[in-house]
Design an enzyme around this catalytic site. Structure first.
Site, short mmCIF file in Angstrom:
data_model
loop_
_atom_site.label_atom_id
_atom_site.label_comp_id
_atom_site.label_asym_id
_atom_site.label_seq_id
_atom_site.Cartn_x
_atom_site.Cartn_y
_atom_site.Cartn_z
N ARG A 123 0.83 -1.19 0.00
CA ARG A 123 0.00 0.00 0.00
C ARG A 123 0.87 1.25 0.00
NH1 ARG A 123 -2.61 2.72 4.24
NH2 ARG A 123 -4.48 3.82 3.57
N LYS A 188 4.52 -6.56 11.68
CA LYS A 188 3.74 -6.86 10.49
C LYS A 188 3.96 -8.30 10.04
CE LYS A 188 2.27 -4.88 6.11
NZ LYS A 188 2.22 -3.64 5.32
N ARG A 324 -0.32 4.95 12.76
CA ARG A 324 0.83 4.53 13.56
C ARG A 324 0.50 4.66 15.05
NH1 ARG A 324 2.13 2.78 9.43
NH2 ARG A 324 3.96 3.21 8.14
#
Length: 326
Positions: A123, A188, A324
């Site tokens: 992304r 992630k 974030r």
């Protein structure tokens, strides 16, 4: 990718030793050419060991992707909704591959998986690191009888599909970060990239790209610009079946797309809340020239992110935004 390179890797995939002489005979090339192929794979991050008197072997066995195995393991209902499935040794990106074929009438439910991507995309234009036979890189073409504007929450539904897949695979402790990151312990683990096509007021097609870290080599992961983790680490295993995981992912994606086409985001709200990794936490929402801080309060019915800020509750649509921790 040269055919001989792929054939060499197939022979080494089980982790056993193969002599240079045997490999040369099987591949119809010289022993020097075998060594050159080995060096090529080593340069791409594969740990191929060379031991005098024994030959070559992979330090960690590889499970190469197999279209037949994946299709055989699909849920029955998903198999009926998915179309042709191809596995490529290498491509620019699986999304790009399906986008090109979609323009020539590729049927809905078509699937592309690749062992590696030369130009994998995440992304916001980020590069998706795609070492050979280490992770999962797959895309699905889906057609909706809805205009693109009605599909704003689809990335959240696909995120839920990923979370459901991992739960079925035996993973726990994972979560979702709006709008499309799969996390484990704030690192992630995977992500989603959706690319839309179609008329503004008519039917749409969507390329659903998914990447999941399965057994990321440290040499490749060192170039990733955020904390990451892979399933081999999460599960504490030296071998994680990519074919089984691919079948689970594709099954859940097909089910999710069908449900979203019928009822939108409604049937995914409770699962999103269950796996929401930032709900109730201070966060920063970033986009060019702007920063908004607040407490994450989940998603609205249309998939917009809700933040409690100093000026009250605000909602933010999916777009060129980055979320974030504060």
């Amino acid at each position: 990718m040269p055919a001989r390179a792929a054939q060499l890797l197939e022979r080494l995939a089980d982790g056993g030793f193969r002599s240079g002489e045997v490999l040369a005979a099987e591949l119809g090339i010289s022993r020097a050419a075998v060594w050159k192929l080995v060096r090529g794979w080593q340069a791409r991050g594969l740990d191929i060991q060379a031991v005098r008197g024994r030959g070559y072997r992979l330090a960690r066995p590889l499970e190469l992707l197999d279209a037949g195995l994946i299709q055989a393991r699909l849920d029955e209902t998903a198999a009926a909704r998915l179309g042709p499935l191809e596995v490529l040794a290498e491509t620019d990106s699986t999304n790009t591959r399906l986008a090109q074929l979609a323009r020539s009438g590729l049927p809905a439910g078509a699937v592309c998986l690749a062992e590696s991507q030369r130009a994998g995309r995440g992304r916001l234009g980020r590069q998706w690191i795609s070492p050979y036979a280490a992770n999962l890189y797959l895309s699905v073409l889906w057609r909706f009888a809805l205009p693109p504007a009605a599909l704003a929450g689809l990335s959240l539904a696909i995120g839920v599909a990923l979370a459901r897949s991992l739960e079925r695979f035996g993973v726990g402790g994972h979560g979702l970060k709006w709008p499309n990151d799969l996390l484990w312990d704030a690192r992630k683990l995977g992500g989603v990239l959706l690319e839309f096509g179609g008329e503004s007021e008519g039917c749409s097609h969507v390329i659903i790209g998914v990447g999941v870290n399965v057994a990321m080599p440290e040499s490749a992961g060192g170039t990733i610009d955020q904390p990451w983790i892979d399933l081999a680490t999460v599960l504490g295993r030296t071998h994680v079946s990519r074919n089984r995981l691919a079948a689970l992912l594709l099954s859940e994606i097909a089910i999710a797309c069908t449900a979203f086409g019928e009822s939108g985001l409604d049937s995914f709200q409770s699962d999103w809340q269950r796996w929401d990794a930032v709900a109730g936490r201070p966060v920063r929402l970033l986009w060019p020239g702007h920063v908004v801080e607040g407490i994450a309060r989940g998603i609205a019915a249309d998939g917009e992110l809700q933040l409690d800020t100093a000026s009250g509750r605000r909602s933010f649509a999916i777009g060129e935004l980055s979320l974030r921790p504060a």
